[in-house]
Design an enzyme around this catalytic site. Structure first.
Site, PDB file in Angstrom:
ATOM      1  N   ASP A 229     -43.799  61.853 -45.820  1.00 59.42           N
ATOM      2  CA  ASP A 229     -43.252  63.087 -46.370  1.00 59.42           C
ATOM      3  C   ASP A 229     -41.747  62.852 -46.543  1.00 59.42           C
ATOM      4  O   ASP A 229     -41.151  62.001 -45.874  1.00 59.42           O
ATOM      5  CB  ASP A 229     -43.526  64.288 -45.459  1.00 59.42           C
ATOM      6  CG  ASP A 229     -43.360  65.602 -46.235  1.00 59.42           C
ATOM      7  OD1 ASP A 229     -42.794  65.575 -47.344  1.00 59.42           O
ATOM      8  OD2 ASP A 229     -43.789  66.654 -45.732  1.00 59.42           O
TER       9      ASP A 229
HETATM   10  C1  BGC Z   1     -42.864  68.728 -48.417  1.00 62.42           C
HETATM   11  C2  BGC Z   1     -43.920  67.994 -49.196  1.00 62.42           C
HETATM   12  C3  BGC Z   1     -43.422  67.713 -50.597  1.00 62.42           C
HETATM   13  C4  BGC Z   1     -42.132  66.904 -50.494  1.00 62.42           C
HETATM   14  C5  BGC Z   1     -41.535  66.548 -51.838  1.00 62.42           C
HETATM   15  C6  BGC Z   1     -41.510  68.031 -48.479  1.00 62.42           C
HETATM   16  O1  BGC Z   1     -40.520  68.850 -47.956  1.00 62.42           O
HETATM   17  O2  BGC Z   1     -43.267  68.866 -47.078  1.00 62.42           O
HETATM   18  O3  BGC Z   1     -45.098  68.756 -49.250  1.00 62.42           O
HETATM   19  O4  BGC Z   1     -44.397  67.043 -51.333  1.00 62.42           O
HETATM   20  O5  BGC Z   1     -41.171  67.682 -49.786  1.00 62.42           O
HETATM   21  O6  BGC Z   1     -41.028  67.664 -52.464  1.00 62.42           O
END
Ligand code: BGC
Length: 820
Positions: A229
């Site tokens: 993530d």
């Molecule tokens: C989120 C993810 C997301 C990623 C990219 C993170 O803060 O938890 O779900 O895909 O950001 O935007």
């Protein structure tokens, strides 16, 4: 290895360079070998491709795309084929926007109704979530690109999401928190998985060998890519060893160098890197093929209609006293509520979509099906009670036969990075409802929110249509349900408790400091309410009404599954979700009363009967045995139940199943609460007996200096005076902004500053800050102010020089150098 030839031509540095992003959204390319960059973009219910400034919280605009209903909404359709069709549409738009990997669906379990991202997740039930996700993934990937199922795993609270340690027993982990992922991997065949920010039993998920190797790779035979993530990488080398191919976003080469050094020092074998490169290359090359086809224009109108169709199948009719719905055309209707003017259709954060079109309920009033006599706002979604607005709304309501009242949660309340504070609908909306009830008791509420709310006011409404967050075409879908053009067929994918205090994780949510203990074990959602028999619920899992009625008959049970007849006994066509629950009759191993093991959605004309078959599968009778450390089947009688909802079982029978004769996993005497099922009151001793070891101290050790994985919030007890001052400043700014009504900016402070671990500043700034600079910051925080400042400045100077020498320090349009 599939790409052995190319890999053999690569230097170690080149291989390592692929292991983290090139910028905020793209992977690294190697031109001389013909390896292109690929683009990853959110999200789960629409494409969020940012062409300009990049962020992971949905702050900067993205290219317009269809905003489909969110996962919490789609789940109510209980329709795998529909989820697949939605996936096909998402995939087409992703191809059109040259997105190789779509960062969704999100399939974490709804452990608590307050978890901030519930609107983005499917269900409290892993089987339902897994099946719908698998459908969606197949649809997305049918277009040649990759889905990316997230967040693997046990990411069930937003507070301190980047550092919280989730303590969960192995059986609960397998049966509840991993089953949806297992289905997404095995049946959906997802090509990418996103690891979660949090820790699982003491290790960051991304580095957790049990999760990432033993389960994901060895048991499930997953051969796709694991991506962190955003900013979630902790120890890059440990991540690589656990099979993490891609760290996102860019760490500007810092962590790639760590990989190279680890190989040079013999800490890991080159082969570990090669295997990761091989899997990443496969993702790159196979998804790039999607763009070699003749480009097809996306028909925005057709996609908008698809979004409407998904919404129509997902919206739920929860109450319909005296058949107030569908509305008769001659009834005079007063439209009231802020949400009628400006529809609430999606949540906030990284999943936010810039919609191609957007229907608002009021825009649709011109249409002849609704005999509207006017609109009043009644309340302001971010404001306090307004007597003037209420009076005006009541004056209008007096003249109407029926009041259509649009209420719900606002955009700021349901946001990534923050959990909700309560299950209540804002007081000013309820005050309006109370006042309206005094002048006109024919009230139909249209509710918009992405998670369970309390409804002490339900007795004052005759009709309740739950729109959830139904996407850009949701308003039209609601209107068609209200007027009877569409017969509602959504059913709840989560339980609605009467009050928050009744929920199974009430005493253990959210984890506030070091850890969160999943003491309730497998008793999540209806699995808990079924057993804790003095706890009534407002609406059970699987519940939803229709404008027609269905009769269930002629159940036939075999060792392969169940067959039954279902008849539409009403006057209009409709769709029914037939649900299969299984309950083991032996009490040797503690279990929920029943668990969902199959479902199917059937369309029936008035008077029509259809034969329905639901087959058993590998999950029907299994349980995870912690003694044998594998899935087993207990030899026992199993109740096979066919229901219209989890509390509305229409047909049942019993079957004896020959099991695997594994030794019983538990000592009953040490787990009395688990055997009684009243699992929201488990003592720490009993939880430890279930875990088989002690729980970590859930409190911060305030005597220890702060480290990389501690958060800014912990500066409250830092040794450094300056850090404590900064902490107070942050708290003050948050309070002030909240008071000034700038709630979204206040939230942003909590998400991107307050709960951010120190290491996050090196992981999320695209190389502007590196780990040696974080060391300096920690010196300041831990009371060595001047030494720390000097260190930061020195390291910064070094970094600038290094980048100058490399000629690499650039601020790319897709976000390198973005500070968040
Ligand atoms: C989120 C993810 C997301 C990623 C990219 C993170 O803060 O938890 O779900 O895909 O950001 O935007």
């Amino acid at each position: 290895m599939k790409y052995r030839d190319i890999i053999s031509e690569m230097t170690r540095e080149e291989k390592a360079s692929l292991m983290s992003g090139k910028d905020f959204w793209q992977t690294m390319d190697i031109e001389r070998l013909g390896i292109p960059s690929i683009f990853l973009a959110d999200g789960p219910h629409g494409i969020r491709k940012q062409a300009e400034a990049a962020d992971h919280l949905g702050l900067n605009e993205s290219i317009p795309a269809t905003c489909f209903p969110t996962a919490a909404t789609v789940a109510n359709s209980w329709n795998e084929k529909l989820a697949m069709q939605m996936g096909v549409h998402l995939g087409k738009e992703a191809v059109d926007q040259k997105v190789n990997v779509l960062l969704g669906p999100g399939i974490n379990m709804k452990r608590s109704p307050l978890a901030g991202r519930n609107f983005e997740y499917f269900s409290e039930d892993p089987y339902l979530a897994g099946k719908l996700a698998a459908g969606m993934i197949k649809g997305i990937q049918s277009q040649g690109i990759s889905a990316c199922v997230k967040h693997f795993a046990v990411n069930n609270q937003e507070e301190r999401r980047m550092s919280i340690d989730t303590i969960v027993d192995e059986r609960t982990l397998r049966e509840i928190y991993l089953t949806a992922f297992e289905i997404a991997v095995k049946e959906g065949e997802t090509k990418a998985v996103m690891s979660a920010y949090n820790m699982l039993n003491g290790e960051y998920t991304n580095e957790n060998l049990h999760l990432m190797k033993e389960i994901l790779r060895d048991e499930w035979h997953y051969d796709g890519v694991v991506v962190t993530d955003w900013g979630g990488s902790n120890d890059r080398v440990a991540g690589l060893i656990a099979g993490n191919e891609l760290e996102m976003p860019t760490a500007a080469g810092e962590t790639n160098q760590e990989i190279v050094t680890a190989i040079e020092r013999g800490k890991i074998k080159e082969d570990v890197l090669d295997q990761c490169v091989d899997r990443l290359l496969d993702l790159i090359f196979t998804t790039e093929e999607a763009f070699n086809q003749e480009p097809k224009m996306v028909d925005k109108t057709a996609h908008h209609q698809m979004a409407q169709l998904v919404a129509e199948e997902s919206i739920i009719l929860l109450k319909n006293e005296a058949n107030i719905l569908p509305l008769q055309q001659d009834k005079k209707v007063a439209i009231i509520g802020d949400f009628a003017k400006e529809t609430r259709y999606q949540g906030a954060g990284s999943s936010i979509v810039n919609p191609t079109f957007l229907d608002h309920p009021l825009d649709l009033l011109e249409e002849p099906e609704l005999n509207s006599i006017g609109y009043e706002q009644g309340f302001d979604r971010y404001g306090k009670r307004s007597a003037r607005k209420i009076n005006k709304a009541c004056a209008l309501a007096k003249q109407a036969d029926v009041v259509l009242l649009y209420i719900g949660l606002d955009e700021v309340t349901e946001a990534e990075g923050l959990d909700r504070q309560s299950m209540e609908i804002p007081a000013n909306q309820i005050e309006l409802l109370d006042a309206l009830y005094e002048v006109n008791s024919n009230i139909v509420v249209v509710l918009s929110c992405g998670a369970a709310v309390e409804m002490p006011w339900i007795t004052k409404v005759k009709g309740l249509v739950h729109a959830y967050l139904s996407g850009q075409a949701g308003a039209k879908a609601v209107q068609r349900i209200i007027t009877g053009a569409v017969n509602p067929s959504g059913k709840l994918a989560e339980t609605y408790p009467l009050q928050y205090e009744d929920t199974p994780a009430y005493h253990q949510f959210p984890g506030k400091e070091v850890s969160v203990e999943y003491r309730e074990g497998p008793y999540i959602g209806y699995r808990y309410y079924d057993r804790a028999d003095d706890v009534d619920v407002l609406f059970p899992f699987g519940y939803g009404l229709s404008y027609t009625t269905f009769a269930y008959s002629d159940m036939q049970l075999s060792k392969d599954g169940v067959t039954l007849n279902i008849t539409n006994t009403g006057k209009v066509a409709g769709k029914e979700v037939v649900q299969l629950y299984v309950g083991c009759q032996s009490r040797a191993i503690f279990r929920p009363e029943k668990e969902l093991k199959g479902f199917t959605k059937v369309a029936l004309n008035a008077g029509e009967t259809k034969k329905v078959t639901i087959r058993f599968d590998d999950k029907t009778f299994r349980y995870f045995n912690v003694k044998t450390n594998q899935w087993e089947i207990e030899s026992a009688d199993y109740k096979i139940m066919i229901g219209a909802a989890s509390d509305d079982i229409r047909l049942e029978d019993t079957i004896f199943v020959e099991g695997t004769e594994a030794p019983l996993p538990y000592n009953k005497d040490t787990l009395p609460t688990y055997y009684s099922g009243k699992a929201n009151q488990v003592s720490v001793e009993e939880f430890e007996a279930l875990l088989g070891h002690k729980v970590p101290n859930p409190k911060w050790d305030r005597t220890k200096p702060l480290d990389y994985n501690d958060t800014i919030a912990q500066c409250q007890y830092a040794k450094g005076r300056f850090a404590r001052f900064v902490f107070r400043l942050i708290k003050f700014s948050h309070k002030l902004l909240w008071k000034l009504g700038k709630r979204d900016t206040a939230n942003l402070i909590m998400m991107s500053v307050y709960h951010m671990p120190f290491r996050g500043y090196a992981r999320m700034t695209g190389g502007v800050i590196n780990m040696p600079m974080v060391d300096g910051v920690l010196m300041i925080v831990n009371g060595h102010f001047f030494k720390g400042v000097r260190h930061v400045l020195r390291e910064r100077k070094k970094l600038v020089k290094l980048n100058k020498d490399k000629g690499e320090f650039s601020t790319s349009k897709t976000g390198e150098g973005e500070v968040l």
